[in-house]
Design a protein around this motif. Structure first.
Motif, short mmCIF file in Angstrom:
data_model
loop_
_atom_site.label_atom_id
_atom_site.label_comp_id
_atom_site.label_asym_id
_atom_site.label_seq_id
_atom_site.Cartn_x
_atom_site.Cartn_y
_atom_site.Cartn_z
N LEU A 61 23.13 5.67 40.95
CA LEU A 61 22.07 5.28 41.90
C LEU A 61 22.29 5.99 43.24
N ILE A 62 23.56 6.14 43.64
CA ILE A 62 23.88 6.84 44.88
C ILE A 62 23.90 8.34 44.64
N ASP A 63 24.50 8.75 43.53
CA ASP A 63 24.62 10.16 43.19
C ASP A 63 23.25 10.84 43.09
N ARG A 64 22.27 10.12 42.57
CA ARG A 64 20.91 10.68 42.41
C ARG A 64 19.99 10.32 43.58
N VAL A 120 30.95 3.69 50.24
CA VAL A 120 30.59 2.77 49.16
C VAL A 120 30.74 3.45 47.80
N PHE A 121 30.31 4.71 47.72
CA PHE A 121 30.38 5.48 46.48
C PHE A 121 31.82 5.63 46.00
N ASN A 122 32.75 5.79 46.96
CA ASN A 122 34.16 6.03 46.61
C ASN A 122 35.03 4.77 46.62
N ASN A 123 34.40 3.61 46.81
CA ASN A 123 35.14 2.35 46.85
C ASN A 123 35.30 1.80 45.43
N LYS A 124 36.53 1.83 44.92
CA LYS A 124 36.78 1.39 43.54
C LYS A 124 36.54 -0.10 43.33
N ASN A 125 36.50 -0.86 44.43
CA ASN A 125 36.25 -2.30 44.33
C ASN A 125 34.77 -2.63 44.54
N SER A 126 33.92 -1.65 44.34
CA SER A 126 32.48 -1.86 44.55
C SER A 126 31.72 -1.61 43.26
N GLY A 127 30.65 -2.38 43.06
CA GLY A 127 29.79 -2.15 41.89
C GLY A 127 29.07 -0.82 41.96
N ALA A 186 31.15 -4.12 50.74
CA ALA A 186 31.73 -2.77 50.69
C ALA A 186 31.16 -1.93 51.83
N GLY A 187 32.02 -1.15 52.45
CA GLY A 187 31.59 -0.30 53.56
C GLY A 187 31.72 -0.97 54.91
N ALA A 188 32.07 -2.27 54.92
CA ALA A 188 32.18 -3.00 56.18
C ALA A 188 33.24 -2.39 57.10
N GLU A 189 34.34 -1.90 56.51
CA GLU A 189 35.40 -1.29 57.32
C GLU A 189 34.88 -0.07 58.06
#
Length: 272
Positions: free
Chosen positions: A198-201, A185-192, A150-153
């Motif tokens: 963990l990102i939000d905090r 990554v945070f906004n990627n629906k295909n990501s865990g 995720a985030g590679a693009e």
């Protein structure tokens, strides 16, 4: 040892080299850490994420990935069923609590984060937070490494912008990518990590971008692999293997589709 291994074995990843060494070295030398170290490694397949987590393990533990204090989780293997997510959460918490109780300096590696069910990884949030003790256990010396495509693009987008503007990949700074990467990554629906606490905090200390590999880096991978097998390097075969790889974007053909992922198999064909 960590710096030396990355210098010798990792190609085309100046940001990874800089961030990972600084983060791990600083963490291990800090006797008063406030929380565990959490690194999230992002990039296309074959760019070196698993390789770097292996090198980190080898630089800390005598037996590297074989150490009983190193624990690897693969999303599609260990957490395959969406309907069992609550069971997985309980198992994951229990596993981490039990192992950190035995060895405070435990290493946990989560592979295929982009295939993990959303919400599952949030169950370990308490262990990554700024608590001195949780039920009598301190997690402040533990290390967590997350691996994801995720985030590679977004990473490729930044790299291509630099290339098209006539700047080298070495001109790219961590500040050019890190914030955009964490948001992506945070906004990627295909990501865990989709909408993960963990990102939000802000519990992930570093989002580490692995740039897509160029033709010259693929050739470096081939050369090292040939030498590691004890063969004499045949420049013709080396070039042929690198040429057989597919590259993108279709017009410019700058970056290897699979990084160095299939180098090993191609060498089997030419040498064995």
């Amino acid at each position: 040892a960590l710096q030396d291994s990355l210098d010798r074995k990792l190609f085309g990843q100046h940001l990874v080299n800089k961030v990972v060494v600084k983060a791990v070295k600083g963490f291990l030398n800090n006797t008063k850490t406030k929380k565990p170290l959490a690194l999230s490694l992002h990039g296309w397949t074959g760019t070196g994420k698993n390789f770097v987590s292996k090198i980190v393990a080898e630089s800390i533990y005598k037996r590297g990935l074989q150490s009983k204090y190193v624990h690897q989780f693969v999303a599609t293997l260990h957490f395959p069923h969406a309907h069992s997510i609550n069971l997985y959460k309980d198992q994951l918490q229990s596993w981490i609590r039990g192992n950190v109780s035995i060895c405070p300096r435990s290493l946990f590696i989560f592979d295929e984060m982009d295939k993990m069910h959303a919400g599952l990884i949030d169950s370990i949030k308490p262990f990554l937070d700024y608590y001195e003790f949780l039920d009598g256990v301190s997690y402040r010396q533990a290390i967590f490494i997350f691996l994801s495509n995720a985030g590679a693009e977004k990473i490729t987008e930044v790299a291509l912008d630099f290339w098209r503007n006539g700047r080298t990949r070495e001109d790219i700074q961590i500040t050019d990518i890190q914030n955009a990467l964490s948001v992506s990554v945070f906004n990627n629906k295909n990501s865990g990590f989709w909408h993960s606490t963990l990102i939000d905090r802000n519990l992930i200390d570093y989002f580490v971008p692995f740039l897509p590999l160029e033709y010259k880096h693929v050739k470096m991978c081939v050369r090292v692999e040939i030498e590691s097998r004890g063969y004499t390097v045949d420049e013709d075969i080396l070039t042929r293997i690198a040429d057989e790889m597919t590259y993108f974007p279709r017009e410019e053909r700058i970056y290897s589709d699979k990084g160095c992922k299939t180098v090993d198999a191609k060498l089997d064909y030419y040498y064995d």
